[in-house]
Motif scaffolding. Structure first.
Motif, PDB file in Angstrom:
ATOM      1  N   ILE A  62      15.893  58.437  51.261  1.00  0.00           N
ATOM      2  CA  ILE A  62      15.776  57.268  50.393  1.00  0.00           C
ATOM      3  C   ILE A  62      16.887  56.302  50.776  1.00  0.00           C
ATOM      4  CG2 ILE A  62      15.882  56.401  48.031  1.00  0.00           C
ATOM      5  CD1 ILE A  62      14.897  59.114  47.104  1.00  0.00           C
ATOM      6  N   SER A  63      16.554  55.074  51.101  1.00  0.00           N
ATOM      7  CA  SER A  63      17.543  54.041  51.443  1.00  0.00           C
ATOM      8  C   SER A  63      17.886  53.247  50.202  1.00  0.00           C
ATOM      9  CB  SER A  63      17.006  53.088  52.521  1.00  0.00           C
ATOM     10  OG  SER A  63      16.723  53.810  53.710  1.00  0.00           O
ATOM     11  N   VAL A  64      19.171  53.172  49.932  1.00  0.00           N
ATOM     12  CA  VAL A  64      19.650  52.396  48.787  1.00  0.00           C
ATOM     13  C   VAL A  64      20.562  51.300  49.310  1.00  0.00           C
ATOM     14  CG1 VAL A  64      20.941  52.437  46.639  1.00  0.00           C
ATOM     15  CG2 VAL A  64      19.537  54.403  47.298  1.00  0.00           C
ATOM     16  N   SER A  65      20.357  50.063  48.956  1.00  0.00           N
ATOM     17  CA  SER A  65      21.210  48.954  49.403  1.00  0.00           C
ATOM     18  C   SER A  65      21.355  47.945  48.281  1.00  0.00           C
ATOM     19  CB  SER A  65      20.636  48.276  50.651  1.00  0.00           C
ATOM     20  OG  SER A  65      19.389  47.674  50.364  1.00  0.00           O
ATOM     21  N   ALA A  66      22.387  47.165  48.392  1.00  0.00           N
ATOM     22  CA  ALA A  66      22.634  46.094  47.428  1.00  0.00           C
ATOM     23  C   ALA A  66      22.985  44.824  48.192  1.00  0.00           C
ATOM     24  CB  ALA A  66      23.768  46.477  46.498  1.00  0.00           C
ATOM     25  N   PRO A  67      22.708  43.636  47.643  1.00  0.00           N
ATOM     26  CA  PRO A  67      23.071  42.394  48.336  1.00  0.00           C
ATOM     27  C   PRO A  67      24.579  42.347  48.570  1.00  0.00           C
ATOM     28  CG  PRO A  67      21.647  41.969  46.446  1.00  0.00           C
ATOM     29  CD  PRO A  67      22.052  43.408  46.358  1.00  0.00           C
ATOM     30  N   ARG A  68      25.001  41.716  49.663  1.00  0.00           N
ATOM     31  CA  ARG A  68      26.418  41.594  49.992  1.00  0.00           C
ATOM     32  C   ARG A  68      26.856  40.138  49.819  1.00  0.00           C
ATOM     33  NH1 ARG A  68      27.318  45.336  55.398  1.00  0.00           N
ATOM     34  NH2 ARG A  68      26.689  47.307  54.472  1.00  0.00           N
ATOM     35  N   THR A  69      27.785  39.900  48.921  1.00  0.00           N
ATOM     36  CA  THR A  69      28.308  38.556  48.635  1.00  0.00           C
ATOM     37  C   THR A  69      29.817  38.647  48.501  1.00  0.00           C
ATOM     38  OG1 THR A  69      26.298  38.001  47.434  1.00  0.00           O
ATOM     39  CG2 THR A  69      28.192  36.555  47.095  1.00  0.00           C
ATOM     40  N   LEU A  70      30.542  37.667  49.060  1.00  0.00           N
ATOM     41  CA  LEU A  70      32.002  37.680  48.969  1.00  0.00           C
ATOM     42  C   LEU A  70      32.454  37.673  47.516  1.00  0.00           C
ATOM     43  CD1 LEU A  70      33.025  35.121  51.741  1.00  0.00           C
ATOM     44  CD2 LEU A  70      33.485  37.576  51.738  1.00  0.00           C
ATOM     45  N   PRO A  71      33.486  38.432  47.208  1.00  0.00           N
ATOM     46  CA  PRO A  71      34.003  38.422  45.835  1.00  0.00           C
ATOM     47  C   PRO A  71      34.677  37.095  45.515  1.00  0.00           C
ATOM     48  CG  PRO A  71      35.438  39.710  47.261  1.00  0.00           C
ATOM     49  CD  PRO A  71      34.235  39.350  48.077  1.00  0.00           C
ATOM     50  N   ASP A  72      34.817  36.840  44.210  1.00  0.00           N
ATOM     51  CA  ASP A  72      35.522  35.626  43.792  1.00  0.00           C
ATOM     52  C   ASP A  72      37.006  35.741  44.115  1.00  0.00           C
ATOM     53  OD1 ASP A  72      33.241  34.448  42.759  1.00  0.00           O
ATOM     54  OD2 ASP A  72      33.514  35.399  40.792  1.00  0.00           O
ATOM     55  N   ALA A  73      37.651  34.575  44.357  1.00  0.00           N
ATOM     56  CA  ALA A  73      39.095  34.558  44.593  1.00  0.00           C
ATOM     57  C   ALA A  73      39.834  34.825  43.291  1.00  0.00           C
ATOM     58  CB  ALA A  73      39.526  33.224  45.178  1.00  0.00           C
ATOM     59  N   SER A  74      40.871  35.602  43.378  1.00  0.00           N
ATOM     60  CA  SER A  74      41.687  35.898  42.203  1.00  0.00           C
ATOM     61  C   SER A  74      42.697  34.783  41.960  1.00  0.00           C
ATOM     62  CB  SER A  74      42.428  37.222  42.391  1.00  0.00           C
ATOM     63  OG  SER A  74      41.515  38.284  42.548  1.00  0.00           O
ATOM     64  N   VAL A  75      43.088  34.640  40.714  1.00  0.00           N
ATOM     65  CA  VAL A  75      44.179  33.745  40.343  1.00  0.00           C
ATOM     66  C   VAL A  75      45.362  34.638  39.985  1.00  0.00           C
ATOM     67  CG1 VAL A  75      45.009  31.979  38.763  1.00  0.00           C
ATOM     68  CG2 VAL A  75      42.602  31.996  39.507  1.00  0.00           C
ATOM     69  N   VAL A  76      46.463  34.477  40.759  1.00  0.00           N
ATOM     70  CA  VAL A  76      47.584  35.406  40.662  1.00  0.00           C
ATOM     71  C   VAL A  76      48.703  34.794  39.815  1.00  0.00           C
ATOM     72  CG1 VAL A  76      49.172  36.869  41.973  1.00  0.00           C
ATOM     73  CG2 VAL A  76      46.969  36.217  42.971  1.00  0.00           C
ATOM     74  N   SER A  77      49.356  35.635  39.031  1.00  0.00           N
ATOM     75  CA  SER A  77      50.545  35.222  38.288  1.00  0.00           C
ATOM     76  C   SER A  77      51.560  36.357  38.373  1.00  0.00           C
ATOM     77  CB  SER A  77      50.203  34.905  36.834  1.00  0.00           C
ATOM     78  OG  SER A  77      49.636  36.036  36.203  1.00  0.00           O
ATOM     79  N   PHE A  78      52.772  36.099  37.876  1.00  0.00           N
ATOM     80  CA  PHE A  78      53.788  37.141  37.946  1.00  0.00           C
ATOM     81  C   PHE A  78      54.791  36.982  36.808  1.00  0.00           C
ATOM     82  CE2 PHE A  78      56.213  33.738  39.755  1.00  0.00           C
ATOM     83  CZ  PHE A  78      57.541  34.055  39.497  1.00  0.00           C
ATOM     84  N   THR A  79      55.485  38.070  36.555  1.00  0.00           N
ATOM     85  CA  THR A  79      56.684  38.056  35.723  1.00  0.00           C
ATOM     86  C   THR A  79      57.752  38.836  36.475  1.00  0.00           C
ATOM     87  OG1 THR A  79      56.011  40.046  34.528  1.00  0.00           O
ATOM     88  CG2 THR A  79      55.396  37.915  33.556  1.00  0.00           C
ATOM     89  N   ARG A  80      59.017  38.568  36.124  1.00  0.00           N
ATOM     90  CA  ARG A  80      60.105  39.233  36.835  1.00  0.00           C
ATOM     91  C   ARG A  80      61.195  39.581  35.837  1.00  0.00           C
ATOM     92  NH1 ARG A  80      62.431  37.082  42.654  1.00  0.00           N
ATOM     93  NH2 ARG A  80      63.022  39.131  43.441  1.00  0.00           N
TER      94      ARG A  80
END
Length: 493
Positions: A62-80
Motif C-alpha cells: 500500500i503506497s501512502v503519500s502526502a502533498p509536499r509544501t514548504l513550511p511557513d517561516a517562523s517569527v523568532v524572539s528571545f529573552t536573556r
C-alpha cells in the motif's frame, strides 16, 4: 498507523478502544488496546495484522503519500535573563492531538534547525547550525551564549525543503557618525563639494532617499554611493552648487547597522563660498615708520574686503571685530565701514606711541551677506620716526676729495645693522660709479656718536667718481628701516 489526518485515513477518537482486540495464546480477550495517537515527527509506518498471516497473498503493498509544501517561516524572539539566550518562535502549522483539523497539513514541519552567527564590533559573522528540535517544539535555550552577542535564525524543514526565518539580534547596535564633510556650520564650502559621512560600523540602507541634500526646501539632484571598506557614504550632486547659499544635508533612520539598529535621524547645514578676504591693508603688514598722528589728526588704519561684509559698524563705534593693540593692551579706537567701497577704517582715540610695534586684528565674526566667515587676520606695523642720515662726509657731489679719506654717516638715532668693530658690511658700501665695481673696505659704528665710518682698504683712484650707499638693512632699535641713501663724490689728483 497513518500520519495524523492524512487523506484516506480512518481512526476513532483518541483513546478509543473501538476496533482493537488483544488476546492471549488461547484466544481469550485480555486488556483492551486503546487508540493512542502519537506524533512521530512526520515519520510513520503502516503495519497491518490480518487473520491468516501465512496467506501472503493477503498482504498487499500500500503506497501512502502526502502533498509536499514548504513550511511557513517562523517569527523568532528571545529573552536573556542571565548569560543564556532563551529562543522562542512561531509554528505556522501547530498540531494539537485533540483537534483533528490540525492534522495532516502539507506544510507541517519535520523539525527545526537553529543557527547562530557572532556579532563583533557591529560586523556579522557566518551562521553555523548548532542545534535542532522536533516538530511542534518552539523553544530552545542556548546555554553556550555567555556574554557574547549573536544573531539567530530558525529554519523549519520538511520533505519539501527549508524555510529560514528572519534573523534576530541579541544586541542591535546603533550606528553613529564619526566624521562628516562639510562639518556642521561650515562656511566657504566649494561649489563642487561632494558631501560625505563616515559611520562607526557597517550599515545598510544608504541611498539617495536616505542621504539627501537640499537648498532651502528644494531637493538637490544627486547620486549616493557607499564604500563598505571605509564605511563612508558619499553624495555627488549632479551639478555644481550655487555660490553663497545655505544647504542642508539629512540622514534618515532607514540607515541601519547590520544587526538592525537604526541611525538617529540627523540634519546639518553649511554655506557655499566664496568666503570674504582682505584684499589690501593700510598700513601693510610689517610696515615701519608709520606716523604717530597728532591730537587734532589721528593716523587712520584700514582694510579693504573682497566683497560686502557684515559685523562692522556703519557709523564710528568701537567693535571687537576690528581692533588695535600695543602688546596685549587694546588701544581705544573707533571703526566705520563703507559698504560702497567695502573699506573698514579704524581711527585711534589718541596719537600712537613712537618706535612701537602695534597689531591690527580682524575677527572671524565678520561675514559676507550669505554668512561665510572671514578668516581671522592679524598684521603688525612699527611706528616712527624712522632713522635718517643727518650728516655725511664727503658731502653730496663733493670734488677733489682726498684719495685716502674715510667716508662717514651720522644718524638721527641709534641704529642697528652695522658692525661695532671694523668689518666688511653690505649695508654701507662704496663703488666706482662708472663700472659699479665694489671697493674693498671695512665699516665700524659708534653707538655713542651714532656715526658709521667706512675705511677703504686701499687708496682710491685719482679723479674718479664714487658712489656711497647706505641700505635699508640699517634700522633703529624699534625696527624702523632707514630709507636707502646714496650719494656721489669725486676724488682729486
Amino acid at each position: 498507523m497513518m500520519p495524523l489526518g492524512a487523506k484516506g485515513s480512518t481512526t476513532g477518537p483518541n483513546g478509543s478502544e473501538t476496533g482493537f482486540n488483544n488476546t492471549d495464546t488461547n484466544g481469550n480477550p485480555i486488556a483492551p488496546i486503546s487508540n493512542d495517537m502519537t506524533n512521530f515527527g512526520w515519520e510513520y509506518v503502516w503495519h497491518c495484522h490480518i487473520l491468516s498471516h501465512e496467506e501472503m497473498d493477503m498482504m498487499r503493498p500500500i503506497s501512502v503519500s502526502a502533498p509536499r509544501t514548504l513550511p511557513d517561516a517562523s517569527v523568532v524572539s528571545f529573552t536573556r535573563p542571565t548569560s543564556d539566550v532563551l529562543l522562542s518562535w512561531t509554528d505556522g502549522t501547530p498540531v494539537t492531538m485533540t483537534d483533528p483539523t490540525t492534522w495532516g497539513n502539507a506544510k507541517n514541519e519535520i523539525g527545526y534547525k537553529i543557527e547562530r552567527a557572532p556579532i563583533v564590533n557591529g560586523t556579522l559573522g557566518a551562521y553555523v547550525q548548532f542545534a535542532t528540535t522536533l516538530a511542534n517544539v518552539t523553544t530552545y535555550t542556548d546555554v553556550t551564549a555567555g556574554t557574547g552577542e549573536y544573531a539567530y535564525r530558525v529554519t523549519a524543514w520538511n520533505a519539501a525543503g527549508n524555510t529560514v526565518s528572519a534573523p534576530i539580534f541579541t544586541a542591535p547596535t546603533t550606528p553613529t557618525i564619526t566624521a562628516q564633510d562639510p562639518a556642521s556650520g561650515a562656511t566657504g564650502v566649494a561649489a563642487n563639494v561632494q558631501p560625505s559621512v563616515t559611520f562607526n560600523e557597517p550599515v545598510t540602507g544608504v541611498s539617495d532617499t536616505t542621504f539627501t541634500l537640499k537648498q532651502g526646501t528644494t531637493a538637490v539632484p544627486a547620486s549616493v554611493t557607499y564604500n563598505t571598506t571605509t564605511q563612508t557614504a558619499t553624495l555627488v550632486p549632479t551639478a555644481a552648487l550655487t555660490a553663497d547659499k545655505p544647504y542642508t544635508l539629512s540622514l534618515t533612520t532607514a540607515i541601519k547597522s547590520v544587526s538592525g539598529g537604526s541611525l538617529a535621524a540627523t540634519s546639518w547645514g553649511f554655506i557655499t563660498g566664496p568666503s570674504p578676504t582682505v584684499t589690501t591693508t593700510n598700513p601693510v603688514d610689517g610696515a615701519t615708520g608709520v606716523g604717530l598722528g597728532t591730537v587734532n589728526k589721528r593716523t587712520p588704519m584700514s582694510a579693504t574686503f573682497s566683497e560686502a561684509v557684515t559685523g562692522l559698524p556703519a557709523t564710528a563705534a568701537s567693535t571687537p571685530n576690528f581692533t588695535l593693540k600695543l602688546g596685549t593692551a587694546i588701544i581705544g579706537s573707533k571703526v566705520t565701514y563703507n559698504a560702497k567701497t567695502r573699506v573698514a577704517t579704524l581711527t585711534p582715540d589718541a596719537p600712537l606711541v613712537g618706535d612701537s610695534t602695534y597689531t591690527l586684528s580682524l575677527g572671524s565674526a565678520i561675514t559676507d551677506v550669505a554668512g561665510n566667515l572671514l578668516a581671522a587676520k592679524t598684521w603688525t606695523f612699527i611706528t616712527g620716526p624712522a632713522p635718517v642720515v643727518t650728516a655725511r662726509t664727503p658731502a653730496v657731489n663733493a670734488t677733489r676729495v682726498s684719495r685716502t679719506a674715510n667716508i662717514t654717516a651720522t644718524f638721527s638715532e641709534a641704529v642697528t645693522g652695522l658692525p661695532g668693530t671694523a668689518a666688511a658690511s653690505a649695508n654701507f658700501t662704496i663703488k666706482r660709479t662708472s663700472t659699479g665695481a665694489a671697493v674693498t673696505s671695512v665699516v665700524s659704528y659708534s653707538s655713542l656718536t651714532r656715526v658709521a665710518t667706512l675705511n677703504p682698504t686701499g687708496t682710491l683712484r685719482a679723479n674718479t667718481q664714487y658712489t656711497v650707499t647706505l641700505s635699508s638693512g640699517i634700522k633703529d632699535t624699534a625696527g624702523n628701516l632707514l630709507t636707502p641713501v646714496t650719494w656721489n663724490f669725486t676724488t682729486g689728483n
